[in-house]
Design a protein around this motif. Structure first.
Motif, mmCIF file in Angstrom:
data_model
loop_
_atom_site.group_PDB
_atom_site.id
_atom_site.type_symbol
_atom_site.label_atom_id
_atom_site.label_comp_id
_atom_site.label_asym_id
_atom_site.label_seq_id
_atom_site.Cartn_x
_atom_site.Cartn_y
_atom_site.Cartn_z
ATOM 1 N N LEU A 93 45.619 61.010 55.796
ATOM 2 C CA LEU A 93 44.378 60.657 56.347
ATOM 3 C C LEU A 93 43.156 61.523 55.770
ATOM 4 N N ASP A 94 43.719 62.860 55.165
ATOM 5 C CA ASP A 94 42.636 63.740 54.920
ATOM 6 C C ASP A 94 42.364 63.428 53.562
ATOM 7 N N CYS A 95 42.687 62.309 52.865
ATOM 8 C CA CYS A 95 42.273 62.220 51.473
ATOM 9 C C CYS A 95 41.061 61.334 51.638
ATOM 10 N N HIS A 96 40.414 60.845 52.695
ATOM 11 C CA HIS A 96 39.221 60.176 53.179
ATOM 12 C C HIS A 96 38.137 61.229 53.326
ATOM 13 N N PRO A 97 37.104 61.398 52.544
ATOM 14 C CA PRO A 97 36.130 62.287 52.789
ATOM 15 C C PRO A 97 35.060 61.809 53.826
ATOM 16 N N THR A 98 35.175 60.444 54.339
ATOM 17 C CA THR A 98 34.281 60.109 55.469
ATOM 18 C C THR A 98 34.833 60.100 56.800
ATOM 19 N N GLU A 99 34.044 59.678 57.777
ATOM 20 C CA GLU A 99 34.704 59.792 59.004
ATOM 21 C C GLU A 99 35.775 58.569 59.082
ATOM 22 N N LEU A 100 36.529 58.896 60.104
ATOM 23 C CA LEU A 100 37.411 58.010 60.385
ATOM 24 C C LEU A 100 37.048 57.309 61.637
ATOM 25 N N ILE A 101 37.202 55.958 61.726
ATOM 26 C CA ILE A 101 37.003 54.979 62.712
ATOM 27 C C ILE A 101 38.148 54.578 63.569
ATOM 28 N N ILE A 102 38.134 54.735 64.874
ATOM 29 C CA ILE A 102 39.366 54.514 65.905
ATOM 30 C C ILE A 102 38.700 53.470 66.771
ATOM 31 N N ASP A 103 39.342 52.406 66.544
ATOM 32 C CA ASP A 103 39.163 50.895 67.570
ATOM 33 C C ASP A 103 40.665 50.935 68.310
ATOM 34 N N ALA A 104 40.612 50.716 69.600
ATOM 35 C CA ALA A 104 41.372 50.198 70.470
ATOM 36 C C ALA A 104 40.834 49.228 71.192
ATOM 37 N N HIS A 105 42.069 48.155 71.500
ATOM 38 C CA HIS A 105 41.641 46.924 72.271
ATOM 39 C C HIS A 105 42.501 46.713 73.279
ATOM 40 N N LEU A 106 42.456 46.628 74.669
ATOM 41 C CA LEU A 106 43.119 46.635 75.775
ATOM 42 C C LEU A 106 43.567 45.131 75.673
ATOM 43 N N LEU A 107 45.015 45.126 75.627
ATOM 44 C CA LEU A 107 45.559 43.798 75.989
ATOM 45 C C LEU A 107 46.016 43.541 77.555
ATOM 46 N N GLY A 108 46.317 44.574 78.132
ATOM 47 C CA GLY A 108 46.945 44.396 79.453
ATOM 48 C C GLY A 108 47.105 45.698 80.108
ATOM 49 N N SER A 109 46.993 45.521 81.663
ATOM 50 C CA SER A 109 47.450 46.850 82.269
ATOM 51 C C SER A 109 47.853 46.279 83.621
ATOM 52 N N SER A 110 48.907 47.196 84.278
ATOM 53 C CA SER A 110 49.531 46.886 85.383
ATOM 54 C C SER A 110 49.460 48.378 86.196
ATOM 55 N N PHE A 111 50.036 48.499 87.234
ATOM 56 C CA PHE A 111 50.332 49.587 88.136
ATOM 57 C C PHE A 111 51.103 50.901 87.290
ATOM 58 N N SER A 112 51.895 50.451 86.390
ATOM 59 C CA SER A 112 52.761 51.554 85.573
ATOM 60 C C SER A 112 52.323 51.778 84.146
ATOM 61 N N GLY A 113 51.259 50.828 83.597
ATOM 62 C CA GLY A 113 51.144 51.247 82.097
ATOM 63 C C GLY A 113 49.941 50.183 81.786
ATOM 64 N N ILE A 114 49.792 50.653 80.578
ATOM 65 C CA ILE A 114 48.596 49.918 79.675
ATOM 66 C C ILE A 114 49.203 49.689 78.365
ATOM 67 N N ILE A 115 48.674 48.421 77.609
ATOM 68 C CA ILE A 115 49.063 48.276 76.265
ATOM 69 C C ILE A 115 47.870 48.002 75.356
ATOM 70 N N TYR A 116 47.742 48.386 74.461
ATOM 71 C CA TYR A 116 46.459 48.341 73.584
ATOM 72 C C TYR A 116 47.121 47.990 71.976
ATOM 73 N N ASP A 117 46.069 47.422 71.278
ATOM 74 C CA ASP A 117 46.172 47.161 69.964
ATOM 75 C C ASP A 117 45.420 48.197 69.370
ATOM 76 N N PHE A 118 45.477 48.887 68.176
ATOM 77 C CA PHE A 118 44.769 49.871 67.652
ATOM 78 C C PHE A 118 44.539 49.689 66.072
ATOM 79 N N ILE A 119 43.385 50.162 65.593
ATOM 80 C CA ILE A 119 43.266 50.238 64.090
ATOM 81 C C ILE A 119 42.533 51.540 63.966
ATOM 82 N N LEU A 120 42.962 52.284 62.881
ATOM 83 C CA LEU A 120 42.309 53.614 62.325
ATOM 84 C C LEU A 120 42.165 53.146 60.986
#
Length: 152
Positions: free
Chosen positions: A103-130
């Motif tokens: 990660l630290d070989c990139h001198p620019t800021e990191l962009i962190i995207d997360a997309h909620l796929l679903g949620s329930s009483f007991s948990g949540i599921i996300y896709d993510f891209i850094l």
């Protein structure tokens, strides 16, 4: 729920107030935008020599999962208006794709995207891209268990 777009970035203090992490372990710099299903955060903490995830060799890209998990935790807290520090536990990772070793070989800021796929009483599921503005570093799917240990 109506979409909520951040009109001015939420800063590091706002973020740390919604995470159980403190100090240098609060990795995200700011929230650029979020809505009911998505969040985009940015960070420069991968360049900090005191980053608690850094090893002698550098900051491995696998640590991008922690950046993404913090973005997911913030998103969940914002869309549900949860109290600061409500516990969630990373329970499952799938389809992890690591395109670069460090990660630290990139001198620019990191962009962190997360997309909620679903949620329930007991948990949540996300896709993510850094990524950076030029390349994808790590991506995958994460399941976070919530309400662990509570009896209802």
């Amino acid at each position: 729920m109506d979409f909520v777009i951040v009109s001015s970035s939420l800063n590091k203090q706002d973020i740390c107030g919604r995470l159980p992490h403190a100090g240098a372990m609060c990795l995200l710099g700011s929230i650029v935008s979020f809505d009911e299903c998505n969040i985009r955060c940015v960070s420069n903490s991968h360049l900090n020599q005191d980053n608690p995830l850094r090893r002698t060799e550098g900051l491995s890209s696998i640590n991008g999962i922690e950046y993404a998990a913090q973005a997911m935790a913030i998103h969940n807290s914002l869309i549900q208006d949860l109290a600061a520090g409500q516990a969630g536990y990373l329970s499952n990772l799938r389809n992890i794709k690591i395109n670069q070793q460090w990660l630290d070989c990139h001198p620019t800021e990191l962009i962190i995207d997360a997309h909620l796929l679903g949620s329930s009483f007991s948990g949540i599921i996300y896709d993510f891209i850094l990524s950076t503005d030029q390349s994808e570093i790590i991506s995958g799917r994460a399941t976070i268990m919530t309400n662990v240990g509570k009896v209802y």
